[in-house]
Design an enzyme around this catalytic site. Structure first.
Site, PDB file in Angstrom:
ATOM      1  N   GLU A 288     -12.749  -2.268  12.143  1.00  0.00           N
ATOM      2  CA  GLU A 288     -12.785  -1.528  10.882  1.00  0.00           C
ATOM      3  C   GLU A 288     -13.853  -2.075   9.935  1.00  0.00           C
ATOM      4  O   GLU A 288     -14.525  -1.316   9.245  1.00  0.00           O
ATOM      5  CB  GLU A 288     -11.400  -1.618  10.218  1.00  0.00           C
ATOM      6  CG  GLU A 288     -11.343  -0.966   8.852  1.00  0.00           C
ATOM      7  CD  GLU A 288      -9.971  -1.072   8.200  1.00  0.00           C
ATOM      8  OE1 GLU A 288      -9.035  -1.619   8.818  1.00  0.00           O
ATOM      9  OE2 GLU A 288      -9.839  -0.602   7.057  1.00  0.00           O
TER      10      GLU A 288
ATOM     11  N   GLU B 266       0.817  -1.210   0.000  1.00  0.00           N
ATOM     12  CA  GLU B 266       0.000   0.000   0.000  1.00  0.00           C
ATOM     13  C   GLU B 266       0.854   1.264   0.000  1.00  0.00           C
ATOM     14  O   GLU B 266       0.617   2.193   0.767  1.00  0.00           O
ATOM     15  CB  GLU B 266      -0.963  -0.011   1.198  1.00  0.00           C
ATOM     16  CG  GLU B 266      -1.910  -1.201   1.175  1.00  0.00           C
ATOM     17  CD  GLU B 266      -2.968  -1.183   2.256  1.00  0.00           C
ATOM     18  OE1 GLU B 266      -2.709  -0.637   3.334  1.00  0.00           O
ATOM     19  OE2 GLU B 266      -4.053  -1.750   2.013  1.00  0.00           O
TER      20      GLU B 266
ATOM     21  N   ASP C  88      -8.250  -9.244   4.179  1.00  0.00           N
ATOM     22  CA  ASP C  88      -8.027  -8.085   5.034  1.00  0.00           C
ATOM     23  C   ASP C  88      -9.058  -7.976   6.150  1.00  0.00           C
ATOM     24  O   ASP C  88      -9.907  -7.096   6.102  1.00  0.00           O
ATOM     25  CB  ASP C  88      -8.049  -6.815   4.156  1.00  0.00           C
ATOM     26  CG  ASP C  88      -7.412  -5.620   4.848  1.00  0.00           C
ATOM     27  OD1 ASP C  88      -7.039  -5.758   6.016  1.00  0.00           O
ATOM     28  OD2 ASP C  88      -7.296  -4.562   4.215  1.00  0.00           O
TER      29      ASP C  88
HETATM   30  C1  BDP Z   1      -6.259  -2.140   6.015  1.00  0.00           C
HETATM   31  C2  BDP Z   1      -6.563  -0.777   6.560  1.00  0.00           C
HETATM   32  C3  BDP Z   1      -5.405   0.172   6.416  1.00  0.00           C
HETATM   33  C4  BDP Z   1      -4.158  -0.480   6.981  1.00  0.00           C
HETATM   34  C5  BDP Z   1      -3.933  -1.824   6.323  1.00  0.00           C
HETATM   35  C6  BDP Z   1      -2.757  -2.597   6.925  1.00  0.00           C
HETATM   36  O1  BDP Z   1      -7.679  -0.238   5.874  1.00  0.00           O
HETATM   37  O2  BDP Z   1      -5.729   1.374   7.098  1.00  0.00           O
HETATM   38  O3  BDP Z   1      -3.050   0.330   6.812  1.00  0.00           O
HETATM   39  O4  BDP Z   1      -5.066  -2.640   6.519  1.00  0.00           O
HETATM   40  O5  BDP Z   1      -3.011  -3.534   7.664  1.00  0.00           O
HETATM   41  O6  BDP Z   1      -7.265  -3.025   6.409  1.00  0.00           O
HETATM   42  O7  BDP Z   1      -1.609  -2.270   6.658  1.00  0.00           O
END
Ligand code: BDP
Length: 709
Positions: free
Chosen positions: A400, A298, A372
């Site tokens: 979340e 990401e 996720d």
């Molecule tokens: C996702 C979240 C994000 C996190 C990412 C992670 O939306 O904010 O940075 O996981 O785990 O679920 O790195």
């Protein structure tokens, strides 16, 4: 009538701050026995941890027994509670042999004879074990256990039991629904908020022994000298409670902080920089736990920016930490820039070939499922697939994807389901718990991490029920074989009331709450259908944008004919990342668990479910069932008015109203959306959504909490 009301009323000004450590007076039927056995306490008071144990007993016994305990440093010749290590409390030296293999954090808790007296003993090899034993005893008293025949022997199954705080340096918590960060970086290191100590107490009460203070989307400034001094001040507060500090490390920190031209892990200057940084940290924080790293995921920097592997990156940091005993927790939550044919396969594909390439002090931290933190995922196929690498479990405690702090969703059953899942990698019984506790492949390192749901909200977690998820996480990290139901029972008893007519209905309500959320959000194996960005509310229509795998349509693949992601051998072949016995089950539409059907299979809307209904009928039914469960929780909770203190009762009732409306919204929006795709009539007896799809799709929530920044 009045007298009855007075007697059932348990009203007390309760705001949730005390968590499960409220220490209200024990039942009248128990209190005399407790006073007789525990009114005198023989306990050392020389080290900070010894004093923490005394403080907790002081607080706990005073509340539970209704009298101040009398503390002694040597046996007073009366019945008493005697605690310590063979070193700190010489009368406990007779327990030495039994303590040999109890581990550094284990303890004995027993009623026995000592010096001619019947005593309760808490014995351990180290002070921290004694403190854990104290919390165990207090839990037994809070839940009304008898002291006679008390005989407990505990050793944690996981070595690292860690909370990951996704807290930014400006006090914002990514995916946080409980206010701002607990850490006031601006006033640290001078001002030590008493809440830091209460945080450490709560963790110690569960055996949580580490905290990563800052967000995995890390800011290099966390590693600057000024911020290290602030982190060191927190470490000083946490240390007596056995909680070690860890930091998320930004891979490019040598460039951002050190002014180097590269962060290439094979560059000698970069290696020198990290060694220097590790030395500096350890000088300030001698028991520093280590680094957590999100790299090449990401948009975060990482070793692949230099054509190096995840192992090169992890080993760079591991070598810097090794002289001081620190570990690297390297995350497997990665996915490539080019959108893959199946994102669920990515982490496995990138990591499995690196098995054996990591240093001894590296753990690979794997999310519970391959996408996720969804309401339901199958277990991650990496569990069991990297036998030469200790794999650390990463759960999300903050909700979340499960309704933020406003939905009552107890995650114990989710954690339990994943930990008990059988990978079959070494035949039946190769559970995920046995992979992560290290026993399956004889690893010395083992661990579980939870993305914290803690903030500066008075309740700590944003609601009166969310601390249950922190609690369940901690208890299962200590012993992954415990039952989510037993844990909930303890939690409710300590948090709300000991009355069976409160405990039973509240536990029942909690136990079904996760399945209800699965039903009203993503039934039958659907996943990743939430709104874009902030992830608040339904968004099954989400399409387009920078990456296909950040959309909903990528995951549900619904069209006129059918729905679901084909991960079978005929599709993306994601199933083949599992051991053959598991892969066969998932691959076969007749055998796959129905609650994962659409995770692994694309099936026609007319597919026959085991209930005899078509998939479409079943899907709509599940959505409604989930929303209906919330109404049932409302009525259960309504029936507890007067049995639960008024302030918390009112707060929970209000949140349940929010949850009911949002569960209905999820159901209506999802049904309207899928109906717009398949053109099918609503199954008989189902209420039509009050609005057309376009209405739901147009809703905007620019200020929904917790969004990434
Ligand atoms: C996702 C979240 C994000 C996190 C990412 C992670 O939306 O904010 O940075 O996981 O785990 O679920 O790195």
């Amino acid at each position: 009538m009045l007298a009855l009301v007075a007697c059932v009323s348990v009203a007390r000004a309760e705001d949730g701050y005390g968590l499960w450590m409220r220490y209200v007076q024990a039942d009248a039927s128990k209190v005399e026995a407790y006073r007789a056995a525990l009114g005198d306490v023989v306990a050392p008071d020389r080290t900070p941890t010894q004093r923490a144990a005394r403080d907790e007993l002081q607080r706990g016994l005073a509340g539970l027994l209704g009298v101040q305990p009398r503390f002694h440093t040597a046996p007073a010749g009366t019945a008493a509670l005697v605690l310590g290590t063979p070193d700190s409390s010489p009368s406990l030296v007779i327990f030495q042999p039994e303590l040999e293999d109890i581990g550094e954090e284990g303890y004995l808790l027993r009623q026995t004879q000592l010096g001619g007296q019947t005593v309760v003993v808490i014995a351990a090899r180290r002070d921290i074990g004694v403190l854990y034993g104290v919390f165990h005893l207090l839990r037994l008293l809070q839940t009304g256990a008898a002291l006679s025949d008390l005989d407990v022997r505990e050793t944690p199954r996981m070595k690292l039991r860690v909370l990951n705080h996704w807290d930014n340096l400006d006090g914002y918590v990514e995916r946080g629904y409980a206010g701002g960060s607990l850490w006031d970086w601006h006033t640290l290191p001078e001002w030590l908020d008493p809440r830091y100590t209460d945080y450490a107490r709560a963790n110690a009460s569960l055996g949580i022994n580490g905290a990563v203070l800052n967000n995995v989307n890390a800011n290099a400034v966390s590693l600057s000298s000024a911020y290290l001094r602030k982190a060191a001040a927190l470490a000083d507060v946490f240390r007596p409670y056995g909680v070690r500090v860890y930091l998320s490390a930004r891979f490019s920190a040598p460039m951002e902080l050190g002014g180097l031209a590269t962060a290439d892990p094979l560059d000698p200057g970069v290696q020198r920089w990290w060694r220097g940084k590790a030395d500096e940290i350890h000088a300030l924080i001698p028991d520093f736990g280590g680094f957590l790293v999100k790299a090449n995921s990401e948009g975060q920097p990482g070793p692949q920016d230099y054509g190096r592997s995840h192992a090169d990156g992890a080993n760079l940091l591991a070598d810097a930490l090794a002289p001081h005993g620190g570990v690297v927790m390297w995350r497997a939550f990665v996915y490539a820039h080019d959108v893959p044919e199946d994102r669920a396969k990515q982490a496995y594909n990138e990591f499995v070939g690196l098995d054996g390439a990591f240093r001894d002090n590296v753990m690979v931290q794997v999310k519970n499922g391959p996408i996720d933190f969804q309401p339901r995922e199958p277990f991650h196929p990496l569990f069991g697939a990297m036998p030469r690498t200790p794999l650390m479990m990463e759960f999300q405690i903050t909700k979340e994807y499960l309704g933020f702090a406003t939905h009552l969703v107890y995650l114990g059953p989710l954690y339990e389901e994943v930990l008990r899942a059988d990978t079959h990698v070494r035949g039946p019984g190769s559970t995920v718990a046995r992979v992560v506790d290290g026993s399956l492949d004889a690893h010395a390192l083992s661990g579980v991490a939870g993305v914290a749901n803690i903030g500066d909200d008075r309740t700590w977690s944003g609601s009166h029920f969310d601390p249950a998820n922190w609690y369940a996480f901690g208890r299962l990290a200590w012993n992954p074989d415990q039952s989510a139901r037993d844990i909930a029972t303890d939690w409710v008893t300590m948090t709300f009331s000991r009355a069976p007519d409160v405990v039973a209905p509240v536990v029942a309500m909690m136990m079904g709450s996760r399945e209800a959320a699965v039903d009203y959000m993503t039934p039958l194996g659907l996943h990743h259908l939430m709104a874009r960005g902030h992830h608040y509310g339904p968004g099954p229509w989400v399409a387009g944008g920078p990456r296909a795998d950040w959309t909903s349509v990528y995951y549900h693949r619904a069209d006129r004919h059918g729905i679901g992601f084909d991960r079978t051998t005929r599709g993306s072949d994601g199933v083949s990342q599992y051991a053959p016995a598991v892969a066969r089950t998932f691959d076969d539409v007749g055998q796959v668990p129905e609650n994962l059907l659409l995770w692994f299979h694309h099936v026609p809307w007319q597919h026959r479910m085991r209930s005899g209904q078509t998939l479409w009928t079943e899907l709509v039914h599940r959505y409604g069932r989930g929303a209906g469960y919330v109404e049932a929780m409302q009525s259960t909770w309504g029936g507890l008015r007067g049995k639960v203190d008024e302030p918390r009762h009112r707060h929970v009732a209000a949140f349940l109203r929010i949850q009911r409306d949002e569960a209905q919204w999820w159901r209506d929006a999802s049904v309207a959306y899928f109906q717009s795709i398949n053109g099918l009539p609503l199954p008989a007896g189902e209420t039509p959504p009050p609005h057309p799809r376009a209405y739901y799709q147009a809703l905007q929530f620019p200020y929904a909490p917790g969004d990434g920044r």
